[in-house]
Design an enzyme around this catalytic site. Sequence first.
Site, PDB file in Angstrom:
ATOM      1  N   ARG A  20       7.469 -59.864  18.170  1.00 52.00           N
ATOM      2  CA  ARG A  20       6.782 -60.544  19.136  1.00 52.00           C
ATOM      3  C   ARG A  20       7.382 -60.923  20.196  1.00 52.00           C
ATOM      4  NH1 ARG A  20       4.832 -65.260  15.342  1.00 52.00           N
ATOM      5  NH2 ARG A  20       6.862 -64.896  14.917  1.00 52.00           N
ATOM      6  N   ASN A  38       1.364 -61.876  14.694  1.00 46.57           N
ATOM      7  CA  ASN A  38       1.479 -61.535  13.613  1.00 46.57           C
ATOM      8  C   ASN A  38       0.019 -61.143  12.674  1.00 46.57           C
ATOM      9  OD1 ASN A  38       4.257 -60.655  13.712  1.00 46.57           O
ATOM     10  ND2 ASN A  38       5.022 -62.474  12.556  1.00 46.57           N
TER      11      ASN A  38
END
Length: 95
Positions: A20, A38
Amino acid sequence: METQTKRFYVSGRVQGVGFRYFVERTAAKLGVGGYVRNLFDGRVEVYVIGEAEQIDSLRNALRRGPRMAVVHRVDELDAELLQNYANAFSIEGNE
């Protein structure tokens, strides 16, 4: 240039490896809007707003991922424009 919106789903070893943060840094360099988060099934979702060339560059980066990631697959869908993400890119909470 025409603005496009895409949603990518990245599969593989993509959680717990800085994926990320990698996406957020890459998006900032490219100047696109959107978010990364996620998913509970182990994938990472990337929503992006930008021009075709910017999105192509991000797609290529998603296929590589950061050093510790192992990307098996990147699925791509057209997405509706979510205006609140148009001017910045963020890391969102898990789905």
